[in-house]
Design a protein around this motif. Structure first.
Motif, short mmCIF file in Angstrom:
data_model
loop_
_atom_site.label_atom_id
_atom_site.label_comp_id
_atom_site.label_asym_id
_atom_site.label_seq_id
_atom_site.Cartn_x
_atom_site.Cartn_y
_atom_site.Cartn_z
N LEU A 135 0.84 -1.19 0.00
CA LEU A 135 0.00 0.00 0.00
C LEU A 135 0.88 1.24 0.00
O LEU A 135 1.77 1.38 0.84
CB LEU A 135 -0.91 0.01 1.22
N VAL A 136 0.61 2.14 -0.93
CA VAL A 136 1.33 3.41 -1.01
C VAL A 136 0.59 4.49 -0.25
O VAL A 136 1.16 5.20 0.58
CB VAL A 136 1.54 3.84 -2.47
N ALA A 137 -0.69 4.64 -0.55
CA ALA A 137 -1.51 5.67 0.09
C ALA A 137 -2.98 5.33 -0.07
O ALA A 137 -3.37 4.65 -1.01
CB ALA A 137 -1.22 7.05 -0.52
N SER A 138 -3.79 5.82 0.85
CA SER A 138 -5.23 5.63 0.77
C SER A 138 -5.93 6.86 1.32
O SER A 138 -5.35 7.63 2.10
CB SER A 138 -5.68 4.38 1.54
N ILE A 139 -7.17 7.04 0.90
CA ILE A 139 -7.95 8.18 1.36
C ILE A 139 -9.40 7.74 1.52
O ILE A 139 -9.99 7.12 0.64
CB ILE A 139 -7.82 9.37 0.38
N SER A 180 -13.60 8.53 2.50
CA SER A 180 -14.59 9.49 2.03
C SER A 180 -14.62 10.76 2.87
O SER A 180 -15.05 11.81 2.38
CB SER A 180 -15.98 8.85 2.00
N ASP A 181 -14.17 10.68 4.12
CA ASP A 181 -14.13 11.85 4.98
C ASP A 181 -12.85 12.67 4.80
O ASP A 181 -12.66 13.68 5.47
CB ASP A 181 -14.31 11.47 6.45
N GLY A 182 -11.97 12.21 3.92
CA GLY A 182 -10.73 12.92 3.64
C GLY A 182 -9.52 12.45 4.41
O GLY A 182 -8.40 12.91 4.15
N ASN A 183 -9.70 11.56 5.37
CA ASN A 183 -8.56 11.05 6.13
C ASN A 183 -7.65 10.23 5.22
O ASN A 183 -8.11 9.41 4.43
CB ASN A 183 -9.03 10.19 7.30
N THR A 184 -6.34 10.45 5.36
CA THR A 184 -5.36 9.80 4.50
C THR A 184 -4.40 8.95 5.30
O THR A 184 -4.21 9.13 6.50
CB THR A 184 -4.56 10.83 3.71
N LYS A 185 -3.78 8.02 4.60
CA LYS A 185 -2.77 7.15 5.17
C LYS A 185 -1.66 6.95 4.13
O LYS A 185 -1.95 6.75 2.95
CB LYS A 185 -3.38 5.81 5.57
N TYR A 186 -0.41 7.02 4.58
CA TYR A 186 0.73 6.88 3.68
C TYR A 186 1.73 5.88 4.21
O TYR A 186 1.93 5.75 5.42
CB TYR A 186 1.46 8.22 3.51
N ASP A 187 2.36 5.18 3.29
CA ASP A 187 3.50 4.36 3.67
C ASP A 187 4.65 5.29 4.07
O ASP A 187 4.82 6.36 3.48
CB ASP A 187 3.93 3.47 2.50
N ASP A 188 5.42 4.88 5.06
CA ASP A 188 6.50 5.72 5.55
C ASP A 188 7.50 6.10 4.46
O ASP A 188 8.10 7.18 4.51
CB ASP A 188 7.24 5.03 6.70
N SER A 189 7.68 5.24 3.48
CA SER A 189 8.67 5.48 2.44
C SER A 189 8.30 6.64 1.52
O SER A 189 9.18 7.20 0.85
CB SER A 189 8.90 4.21 1.61
#
Length: 121
Positions: free
Chosen positions: A47-51, A53-62
């Protein structure tokens, strides 16, 4: 049938920038979470990134601080803005979306076919 189509992949130099796009089409009631995965030769898909519907995001540390994920619900699209890419970012990038259709109480996962990104001088 629901489908996801990616675009924007290609060759980019280190320190440059690239923007990946993914468009969802078909009978769609709403889209919950959207994201980008990638798979490099000889490595597992990650997983690289996700978002949501409420706009909250998540990113891989790299990629944190270099990549940005965005979504446009009116166009049913999600983007991955890749700034300062590195050779280690070379991979096939896949779009993923959690979509509610006519049976809106239930969500299903859909994948795009992938787009190649190569980071090289």
């Amino acid at each position: 049938q629901v489908q996801l189509v990616e675009s924007g992949g290609g060759l980019v130099q280190p320190g440059g920038s690239l923007r990946l796009s993914c468009t969802a089409s078909g009978r769609i009631f709403s889209i919950d979470e959207m994201g980008w995965y990638r798979q490099a030769p000889g490595k597992e898909r990650e997983l690289v990134a996700s978002i949501k519907s409420d706009g909250n995001t998540k990113y891989d540390d790299s990629v944190k601080g270099r990549f940005t994920i965005l979504r446009d619900d009116a166009k049913k699209m999600v983007y991955l803005q890749m700034n300062s890419p590195e050779p280690e970012d070379t991979a096939v990038y896949y779009c993923i979306a959690e979509i509610r259709g006519c049976f809106y109480r239930f969500a299903q996962i859909y994948w795009g076919q992938g787009t190649q990104v190569a980071v090289s001088s």
